[in-house]
Motif scaffolding. Structure first.
Motif, PDB file in Angstrom:
ATOM      1  N   ALA A   1      16.049  28.804  -4.166  1.00 30.50           N
ATOM      2  CA  ALA A   1      16.010  29.615  -5.382  1.00 30.50           C
ATOM      3  C   ALA A   1      14.576  29.782  -5.867  1.00 30.50           C
ATOM      4  CB  ALA A   1      16.867  28.974  -6.467  1.00 30.50           C
ATOM      5  N   GLU A   2      13.778  28.729  -5.769  1.00 31.39           N
ATOM      6  CA  GLU A   2      12.374  28.785  -6.172  1.00 31.39           C
ATOM      7  C   GLU A   2      11.603  29.774  -5.297  1.00 31.39           C
ATOM      8  OE1 GLU A   2       9.723  25.237  -7.722  1.00 31.39           O
ATOM      9  OE2 GLU A   2       9.871  25.204  -5.536  1.00 31.39           O
ATOM     10  N   CYS A   3      11.852  29.743  -3.997  1.00 30.23           N
ATOM     11  CA  CYS A   3      11.168  30.656  -3.081  1.00 30.23           C
ATOM     12  C   CYS A   3      11.558  32.111  -3.350  1.00 30.23           C
ATOM     13  CB  CYS A   3      11.473  30.287  -1.641  1.00 30.23           C
ATOM     14  SG  CYS A   3      10.754  28.715  -1.109  1.00 30.23           S
ATOM     15  N   HIS A   4      12.830  32.358  -3.607  1.00 28.13           N
ATOM     16  CA  HIS A   4      13.255  33.726  -3.917  1.00 28.13           C
ATOM     17  C   HIS A   4      12.649  34.202  -5.229  1.00 28.13           C
ATOM     18  CE1 HIS A   4      16.258  33.149  -0.724  1.00 28.13           C
ATOM     19  NE2 HIS A   4      16.435  34.462  -0.752  1.00 28.13           N
ATOM     20  N   ALA A   5      12.613  33.329  -6.213  1.00 30.68           N
ATOM     21  CA  ALA A   5      12.034  33.725  -7.498  1.00 30.68           C
ATOM     22  C   ALA A   5      10.557  34.070  -7.350  1.00 30.68           C
ATOM     23  CB  ALA A   5      12.219  32.608  -8.515  1.00 30.68           C
TER      24      ALA A   5
END
Length: 490
Positions: free
Chosen positions: A240-244
């Motif tokens: 989720a952090e990478c997508h954000a």
């Protein structure tokens, strides 16, 4: 086949259990409702449980075939599966990939699939483009195919802020950030992506590779400082952090039948860049939620064009992704697993874009209800109703010859019937003899190859005008893409 709804939940065992690394199965089985009782179990354990069930009334659901190959001899598994069916059980097989992810397993997987084609009561795929691709490679019987779309991952991953995610990953000063998520296998072409990115990206651009890398899939040598390699297993929080932090997700696949990574990108509001393959075509709508390019186009050119579009273009595409893939209703999941006689009503993004029919003032006279057909036309039997206009589903089959088209017709018929629409085939055939006997309405586009001797011309512009004429003529409520050429504008 079972007759739903049963008096008590039917036990369902599934294998393999990958819930620790992928929420797909959790979301799938949570959507079954009260008619099935799912639990993870290998086939040997399912056989033990079946002995305690009246009439052997159970379902065994197989997902990724490589797990069977890794667990033991294929022959023993198929013998056990035949015994499971002989006791009254039913077998569901979800076909996730066309090729095994480990080429060393190719022979054993092929043997297993030959047995599954004989023994599976239901063969589940996630979209019509996947059906078309799978039927080109495997002799899938249309009467046993069921389509249930891949659900979104809403609730399975946290939604994070872009600025905080970039700061946490050390990317606060980056311009464009690209992401390749998930297990880095050879079919995802991570080495080709890294090499192309390093050739064309600006100094302020970054590429994140977030997932376990198989040996030999990344280029050797010192990493470029513009690369962020996160080679360990990516937790939901890290993904989720990478997508954000990313502006877009890049999926430069060699082949794809179903792409959970594309569905996750859509769920988390990120546009996808990738080749025009069935697993991506099911999710990505070019120009709206991403960009699917010709698979033969060099990756350097594709990345250069995508990076030149800038962050705002990709932010707009990502914003259109949110809410684009609603979860399937329970009956759409449970009924095919019970072995119901018709495919689930699928709504694959980029394949069948369904829109509600315009409101009407009931009752309509028979001719108005049947438009654009006559009221006594056999192709609308059982579909035309006087309380609403007829809904047309265009089935694009351009680029396919009759031997490729014929096995797709039963699936197209069933999906149209489930949606209470009338299928209209669009073809660019030269020989129409087989099509005329199919009993379906059809329309045509010119065949570019057959017309090549007439001289060069602006075929793309001409075909675009012809497609616009067909859209105006038929006013379809849905377009299903099974062909290889047409690009329809709605």
């Amino acid at each position: 086949m079972f007759e739903p709804p049963p008096a008590r939940p039917v036990p369902l065992c599934w294998f393999p259990d990958y819930r620790d690394t992928n929420p797909y199965q959790t979301l799938l089985y949570e959507g079954l409702g009260p008619t099935l009782a799912p639990e993870p179990a290998p086939l040997a354990e399912a056989l033990d449980r079946q002995a305690k069930v009246a009439g052997g009334r159970m379902i065994f659901h197989l997902h990724w075939e490589h797990a069977v190959v890794a667990a033991g001899p294929v022959e023993r598994f198929l013998d056990d599966l035949e015994r499971f069916r002989g006791r009254g059980g039913r077998v569901v097989w979800t076909l996730h990939n066309l090729e095994p992810r480990d080429p060393r397993m190719a022979g054993a997987v092929a043997d297993l699939r030959r047995g599954l084609l004989r023994l599976a009561d239901v063969i589940h795929l996630h979209s019509l483009p996947a059906v078309a691709a799978a039927r080109a490679a495997l002799p899938l019987p249309p009467e046993r195919l069921r389509i249930v779309p891949h659900a979104g991952y809403e609730g399975a991953y946290p939604v994070l802020q872009r600025s905080a995610a970039r700061a946490a990953l050390g990317l606060a000063g980056a311009r464009m950030v690209l992401l390749l998520p998930g297990r880095l296998a050879a079919y995802k072409r991570p080495a080709a992506l890294v090499e192309a990115f390093c050739r064309v990206a600006a100094p302020e651009d970054r590429l994140i590779l977030a997932g376990q890398a198989l040996p030999g899939v990344l280029p050797p040598g010192a990493p470029d400082p513009r690369l962020l390699l996160l080679p360990d297993f990516a937790t939901p929080e890290r993904l989720a952090e990478c997508h954000a932090a990313a502006d877009l997700v890049v999926l430069p696949y060699v082949q794809s039948l179903t792409s959970g990574s594309a569905v996750l990108a859509q769920t988390l509001g990120r546009g996808v860049l990738g080749p025009d393959l069935p697993g991506l075509r099911d999710v990505v709508e070019t120009g709206r939620t991403g960009w699917l390019h010709d698979p033969a186009r060099p990756l350097d050119e594709v990345l250069t064009a995508a990076l030149a579009e800038g962050p705002q273009v990709w932010a707009d595409r990502g914003a259109r992704c949110r809410g684009a893939r609603p979860p399937p209703r329970r009956r759409h999941v449970a009924r095919p697993l019970h072995g119901a006689p018709r495919p689930s009503a699928a709504r694959p993004r980029g394949a069948a874009r369904l829109m509600p029919a315009p409101p009407a003032e009931p009752p309509l006279d028979p001719d108005a209800a049947a438009w654009p057909f006559t009221a006594d036309s056999p192709v609308i039997a059982g579909v035309a109703r006087q309380d609403r206009p007829l809904a047309i589903m265009i089935v694009d089959l351009t680029g396919l010859d009759w031997p490729e088209i014929e096995p797709l017709l039963p699936v197209a018929r069933e999906v149209a019937r489930e949606q209470q629409m009338v299928p209209v085939l669009v073809v660019d055939l030269v020989d129409f003899r087989g099509l005329r006997g199919a009993g379906l309405a059809y329309d045509t586009l010119p065949n570019a190859a057959a017309n090549a001797p007439l001289g060069a011309g602006d075929w793309p512009a001409y075909l675009a005008r012809r497609r616009a004429v067909l859209l105006s003529k038929w006013q379809p409520a849905a377009i299903v893409h099974l062909g290889t050429r047409a690009e329809w504008e709605r």
